[in-house]
Design a protein around this motif. Structure first.
Motif, PDB file in Angstrom:
ATOM      1  N   GLY A   1       0.654  -1.018  -0.083  1.00  0.00           N
ATOM      2  CA  GLY A   1      -0.144  -0.034  -0.226  1.00  0.00           C
ATOM      3  C   GLY A   1       0.617   1.555   0.034  1.00  0.00           C
ATOM      4  O   GLY A   1       2.030   1.004   1.001  1.00  0.00           O
ATOM      5  N   GLY A   2       0.496   2.485  -0.393  1.00  0.00           N
ATOM      6  CA  GLY A   2       0.836   3.591  -0.525  1.00  0.00           C
ATOM      7  C   GLY A   2       0.165   4.772  -0.269  1.00  0.00           C
ATOM      8  O   GLY A   2      -0.402   4.652   0.939  1.00  0.00           O
ATOM      9  N   SER A   3       0.252   5.889  -0.673  1.00  0.00           N
ATOM     10  CA  SER A   3      -0.740   6.891  -0.503  1.00  0.00           C
ATOM     11  C   SER A   3      -2.003   6.957  -0.709  1.00  0.00           C
ATOM     12  O   SER A   3      -2.169   6.478  -1.852  1.00  0.00           O
ATOM     13  N   ILE A   4      -2.586   7.711  -0.116  1.00  0.00           N
ATOM     14  CA  ILE A   4      -4.099   8.338  -0.314  1.00  0.00           C
ATOM     15  C   ILE A   4      -4.109  10.355  -0.452  1.00  0.00           C
ATOM     16  O   ILE A   4      -3.928  10.387  -0.081  1.00  0.00           O
ATOM     17  N   ASP A   5      -5.214   9.928  -2.218  1.00  0.00           N
ATOM     18  CA  ASP A   5      -5.165  11.193  -1.693  1.00  0.00           C
ATOM     19  C   ASP A   5      -6.552  11.709  -2.504  1.00  0.00           C
ATOM     20  O   ASP A   5      -7.261  10.845  -3.208  1.00  0.00           O
TER      21      ASP A   5
ATOM     22  N   VAL B   1      -5.983   5.728  -4.983  1.00  0.00           N
ATOM     23  CA  VAL B   1      -5.010   4.926  -3.786  1.00  0.00           C
ATOM     24  C   VAL B   1      -3.930   4.776  -4.522  1.00  0.00           C
ATOM     25  O   VAL B   1      -3.949   4.395  -5.464  1.00  0.00           O
ATOM     26  N   ASN B   2      -2.654   5.128  -4.516  1.00  0.00           N
ATOM     27  CA  ASN B   2      -1.371   4.736  -4.978  1.00  0.00           C
ATOM     28  C   ASN B   2      -0.881   3.447  -4.701  1.00  0.00           C
ATOM     29  O   ASN B   2      -1.149   3.170  -3.297  1.00  0.00           O
ATOM     30  N   TYR B   3      -0.159   2.258  -5.156  1.00  0.00           N
ATOM     31  CA  TYR B   3      -0.350   1.768  -4.632  1.00  0.00           C
ATOM     32  C   TYR B   3       0.892   0.635  -5.629  1.00  0.00           C
ATOM     33  O   TYR B   3       1.405   1.622  -6.606  1.00  0.00           O
ATOM     34  N   GLU B   4       2.457  -0.238  -4.733  1.00  0.00           N
ATOM     35  CA  GLU B   4       3.247  -0.625  -5.649  1.00  0.00           C
ATOM     36  C   GLU B   4       3.108  -1.963  -5.348  1.00  0.00           C
ATOM     37  O   GLU B   4       2.585  -2.823  -4.536  1.00  0.00           O
ATOM     38  N   LEU B   5       3.008  -3.510  -6.876  1.00  0.00           N
ATOM     39  CA  LEU B   5       2.815  -4.236  -7.220  1.00  0.00           C
ATOM     40  C   LEU B   5       3.925  -4.946  -7.127  1.00  0.00           C
ATOM     41  O   LEU B   5       5.010  -3.992  -8.274  1.00  0.00           O
TER      42      LEU B   5
ATOM     43  N   LYS C   1     -14.075  -2.069   1.301  1.00  0.00           N
ATOM     44  CA  LYS C   1     -14.298  -2.832   0.349  1.00  0.00           C
ATOM     45  C   LYS C   1     -13.009  -2.554  -0.705  1.00  0.00           C
ATOM     46  O   LYS C   1     -12.781  -3.229  -1.479  1.00  0.00           O
ATOM     47  N   CYS C   2     -12.379  -1.976  -0.337  1.00  0.00           N
ATOM     48  CA  CYS C   2     -10.819  -1.374  -0.569  1.00  0.00           C
ATOM     49  C   CYS C   2      -9.191  -2.488  -0.212  1.00  0.00           C
ATOM     50  O   CYS C   2      -9.354  -1.661   0.814  1.00  0.00           O
ATOM     51  N   LYS C   3      -9.346  -3.624  -0.514  1.00  0.00           N
ATOM     52  CA  LYS C   3      -7.884  -3.877  -0.263  1.00  0.00           C
ATOM     53  C   LYS C   3      -6.796  -3.073   0.238  1.00  0.00           C
ATOM     54  O   LYS C   3      -6.099  -3.527   1.341  1.00  0.00           O
ATOM     55  N   LEU C   4      -6.527  -2.610  -0.874  1.00  0.00           N
ATOM     56  CA  LEU C   4      -5.841  -1.669  -0.658  1.00  0.00           C
ATOM     57  C   LEU C   4      -5.358  -0.795   0.255  1.00  0.00           C
ATOM     58  O   LEU C   4      -4.269  -0.325   0.865  1.00  0.00           O
ATOM     59  N   ILE C   5      -6.574  -0.745   1.386  1.00  0.00           N
ATOM     60  CA  ILE C   5      -6.180   0.468   1.938  1.00  0.00           C
ATOM     61  C   ILE C   5      -6.596   0.237   3.174  1.00  0.00           C
ATOM     62  O   ILE C   5      -7.460  -1.013   3.470  1.00  0.00           O
ATOM     63  N   HIS C   6      -4.995   0.042   4.048  1.00  0.00           N
ATOM     64  CA  HIS C   6      -5.764  -0.553   5.578  1.00  0.00           C
ATOM     65  C   HIS C   6      -6.277   0.319   6.408  1.00  0.00           C
ATOM     66  O   HIS C   6      -6.021   1.723   6.404  1.00  0.00           O
ATOM     67  N   PRO C   7      -7.048  -0.465   7.110  1.00  0.00           N
ATOM     68  CA  PRO C   7      -7.829  -0.396   8.016  1.00  0.00           C
ATOM     69  C   PRO C   7      -7.472   1.142   9.320  1.00  0.00           C
ATOM     70  O   PRO C   7      -8.310   1.936   9.610  1.00  0.00           O
ATOM     71  N   SER C   8      -5.931   1.110   9.345  1.00  0.00           N
ATOM     72  CA  SER C   8      -5.450   2.061   9.760  1.00  0.00           C
ATOM     73  C   SER C   8      -5.717   3.952   9.158  1.00  0.00           C
ATOM     74  O   SER C   8      -5.411   4.572   9.865  1.00  0.00           O
TER      75      SER C   8
END
Length: 821
Positions: A15-19, A29-33, A77-84
């Motif tokens: 996971g990465g930053s959210i804007d 949602v930015n993420y790295e694969l 619903k979005c698994k890319l966003i951590h609950p924290s």
């Protein structure tokens, strides 16, 4: 990689930053694969990392939305966003909720912002997908194209995600199945779902954005199909509007019908939004394909212009920008421009100007500039009241240059020049001219000023206050020939404006004598030549600035360019109106210089006309009249020029010769004889060219003959009261025969020269045989040609009675004198 080898592929998502999305109601949602290929023993063989983004659209977000519950739903619903990151998501959603609409996508290109380029259409707003498309799963997406409509919409949306990345287009092109399946689905199901049609056309639009892929789009005949879809949608819109209009009229007096109308209108708004998305991506696809002229011609033949002009009635700014851009591209061809005129495009564009969307306003003005090359289009712009709107845009730096070009085109028409007096155009352009910081004024601006100065009322407005003084000061300080040309146009108008130039005569004269810039000298000469002011002391100007030697030098053949020589001759014509100046010119030998110049420039009508005008001015003065008549060959040249092909030259020559005739009888006889010879030779040439053989009519076609024909006489044996061997009794013609052959009448009087009888017999004038040209005779006091036809005092033919015509036809020279009186 095949399925059985999947255990050797390891994927890891970080996971990465959210804007927030910059233009839409969405989170980014930015993420790295990270993908790693493992060997049989579990060791890493090959690895690759890729930065990815996922866009989560929250279209339900509004001012009443519960941010807390919405943020929890997004995180779940979005698994890319951590609950924290729940708290961060809440803050971003709160920002989106309070972000003003002016900062959204519709605000781009607003007042003060000019992007100057077309935007790519957004993805279809009704397609909400939680999954991210992967090109490795393209076969699964193709399978969806064979299911029901909902699955087809999902499949096309996933393929669209892939196609929007230009890096994937080559790989999609190598898959022979995907494009063929998309084209088939579009052809079969475009009427069943607007979403489906929009997605598929968008995919082909992605390919059309690159010229190398145009052949692929053409191969599947997508362009023709898209034009069919556009026409169908436009017709649907017309039906919607017709139904809404009927319901609105019916709801005026019924509350229930009013509610039904409101529901229908809301439904119309929803359908209109979807339709405009489809139209936008469709027109954009066609615009890309129209890069090739042959393809553009095919579109024109299929009626693309009509579709675009119908779409101008919409209110969607982005769609209008695209449509006007397309029309601008098409307007460079005459055939398209004429069709636009027939479809009243100016009326549609007039509703767009002015508008707050800078990009739309700019591209609309550019289209109007292309159309303004047509005079009828310019007239329509004025009739529709666009001129004041254009003038109002002069203050906008984004559009001022285009508006100046438009106003310049409009000012080319003489009728339109006077319309500028009813606008603020002249004060605004004067401000632009006088405040220009450079050494040279923009050519578009000064060209407009030059045209405006050709109108008398405009010139008076320009000269109001200190206008002329400021203009002259700037023109002389910058040595700008274009500004002087504008001032020269002002100086040509009679009235109070000419008096303003008296204080600048010394400055103008210095420019003429000292400047090395021929263009500047040319305009300065033009100004001085236009100053026909009665109280102006031209003699003092000529003496003080020693113009006589300068003029003589420039009048020598080949000493200067023709344009400069013409202005010098015009200046001589202006100063020759003064007695003292005319005498100075005659004594200095300038008249002989003019005669030599006339001989050298006899093919240049403008120079010849101005030289003849100088002679015309000089014969008014007693001191120079004798010099012109006695000591120069000017009368001989004038006699030669009085039959020139140029009407203006003939007119000035005739007026000059008339004055000479009044003061010199010898010249008068010479001029009169030359006139008679000219008219007589013209008549002889006409007669000879119309002669027929012995068995035919003497004067050609009977219906055009001004004389009586022999056949007319032979066919009318009962017209005479008595007839004996060619002799007649008095009162020879019956009244109806007289009506057939009498000279035409006007206002109850016979047409002819004053002082002449009905058939041209000389009443008081006497002519000697020596004065007549070769081939003319006097018989019984009547001037006749070599065929016996009577002539008037100018050698022109006259109508005669029947017995004269009969004798003339037989070439009998023993003429009888029994003309009908």
């Amino acid at each position: 990689m095949q399925v059985e080898d999947a255990r050797y592929l390891k994927r890891k998502v970080k996971g990465g930053s959210i804007d927030v999305h910059p233009t839409e109601k969405a989170l980014v949602v930015n993420y790295e694969l990270e993908a790693t290929i493992l060997g049989e023993l579990g060791d890493e063989m090959l690895g690759e990392r890729k930065e990815c983004q996922k866009i989560i659209r929250v279209r339900s977000l509004n001012s009443t939305t519960n941010i807390g519950s919405l943020s929890r739903e997004v995180v779940e619903k979005c698994k890319l966003i951590h609950p924290s990151k729940l708290r961060e998501v809440e803050q971003l959603l709160y920002y989106l909720q309070n972000r003003k609409e002016s900062q959204m996508s519709h605000g781009s290109g607003k007042k003060g912002e000019l992007t100057g380029k077309l935007k790519d259409p957004p993805p279809y707003e009704g397609t909400e997908l939680d999954e991210t498309a992967n090109i490795t799963e393209i076969e699964d997406y193709i399978e969806l194209l064979y299911e029901d409509i909902a699955e087809k919409v999902k499949g096309t949306a996933l393929i669209l995600q892939i196609a929007r990345n230009p890096d994937n287009l080559e790989e999609l092109l190598q898959n022979e199945t995907v494009l063929g399946a998309l084209a088939r689905v579009l052809r079969e199901d475009w009427k069943r779902s607007v979403e489906l049609a929009t997605n598929i056309i968008y995919i082909f639009f992605c390919f059309s954005s690159f010229t190398q892929f145009h052949s692929v789009v053409s191969h599947f005949k997508v362009g023709a199909l898209v034009m069919t879809i556009i026409e169908h949608e436009l017709n649907r819109h017309d039906v919607w509007m017709e139904e809404l209009t009927k319901k609105k009229k019916a709801s005026a007096s019924d509350l229930q019908l009013k509610r039904d109308y409101d529901r229908s209108y809301r439904k119309y708004q929803s359908l209109l939004k979807k339709q405009e998305q489809l139209l936008r991506v469709s027109f954009y696809l066609l615009l890309n394909l129209a890069e090739e002229t042959k393809v553009e011609m095919k579109m024109k033949n299929k009626g693309i212009l009509g579709m675009l002009i119908r779409t101008l009635e919409r209110e969607n700014m982005e769609l209008l920008i695209l449509v006007v851009s397309f029309l601008k591209k098409l307007s460079i061809y005459v055939e398209n421009k004429e069709e636009m005129r027939e479809k009243h495009i100016i009326e549609k564009l007039g509703g767009i100007i002015p508008c707050d969307h800078e990009d739309l306003l700019n591209i609309t003005l550019r289209l109007l500039l292309n159309l303004s090359f047509d005079s009828e289009m310019r007239s329509q712009m004025i009739k529709l009241g666009l001129l004041p709107k254009f003038v109002a845009l002069l203050d906008n730096d984004n559009h001022s240059l285009i508006v100046l070009c438009l106003l310049y085109h409009i000012s080319m028409d003489d009728k339109a020049k006077s319309m500028f007096t009813y606008t603020d155009c002249i004060p605004k352009v004067m401000k632009l001219v006088l405040s220009n910081p450079g050494d040279r004024i923009d050519p578009e601006l000064v060209a407009l000023c030059i045209n405006l100065a050709c109108n008398k009322r405009n010139s008076q407005i320009i000269c109001e206050g200190s206008g002329l003084r400021l203009l002259m000061r700037r023109a002389l300080s910058l040595r700008d020939p274009l500004l002087l040309k504008m001032i020269r146009n002002i100086s040509q108008h009679d009235g109070p404006t000419k008096a303003f130039f008296i204080e600048f005569i010394s400055d103008i004269a210095e420019v003429i004598k000292q400047s090395d810039d021929e263009d500047l000298v040319l305009e300065a000469l033009g100004i001085l030549a236009n100053l026909t002011i009665p109280d102006l002391d031209y003699e003092l100007i000529l003496r003080e600035y020693k113009f006589i030697p300068w003029i003589k030098e420039r009048l020598q053949p080949g000493a200067a360019e023709d344009d400069l020589v013409l202005e010098v001759v015009m200046l001589v014509g202006t100063v020759a109106t003064d007695d003292a100046c005319a005498a100075m010119l005659a004594k200095s030998g300038i008249i002989q210089c003019l005669i030599e110049l006339l001989n050298a420039k006899q093919e240049d009508d403008e120079i010849v006309c101005q030289i003849v005008y100088v002679f015309y001015q000089m014969v008014f003065h007693e001191a120079t009249r004798e010099v012109i008549i006695r000591k120069t060959q000017a009368p001989d040249y004038l006699i030669d020029l009085m039959h020139d092909k140029n009407v203006e030259i003939r007119k000035v020559c005739d007026n000059t010769l008339d004055i000479i005739c009044e003061f010199d009888q010898e010249c008068a006889k010479k001029i009169k004889l030359e006139k008679f010879r000219w008219h007589n030779s013209q008549w002889l040439e006409m007669v000879e060219s119309h002669q027929l053989d012995d068995e035919g009519l003497m004067y050609g076609d009977e219906s055009y003959s001004p004389y009586i024909q022999e056949s007319d006489i032979l066919d009318r044996p009962d017209l005479f009261y008595g007839y004996d061997e060619g002799e007649m009794y008095d009162g020879a013609v019956t009244p109806d025969y007289l009506d057939d052959y009498a000279v035409p009448m006007q206002n109850g009087e016979y047409l002819g020269q004053p002082g002449m009888s009905m058939y041209g017999r000389y009443s008081q004038q006497e002519l000697d045989l020596e004065e007549l040209a070769s081939g003319a005779y006097i018989i019984d006091g009547q001037v006749v040609d070599q065929y016996g036809n009577p002539l008037d005092e100018y050698g022109r033919p006259m109508q005669v009675s029947y017995d004269y015509a009969y004798d003339a036809h037989e070439n009998v020279r023993d003429y009888k004198s029994n003309y009908y009186r």
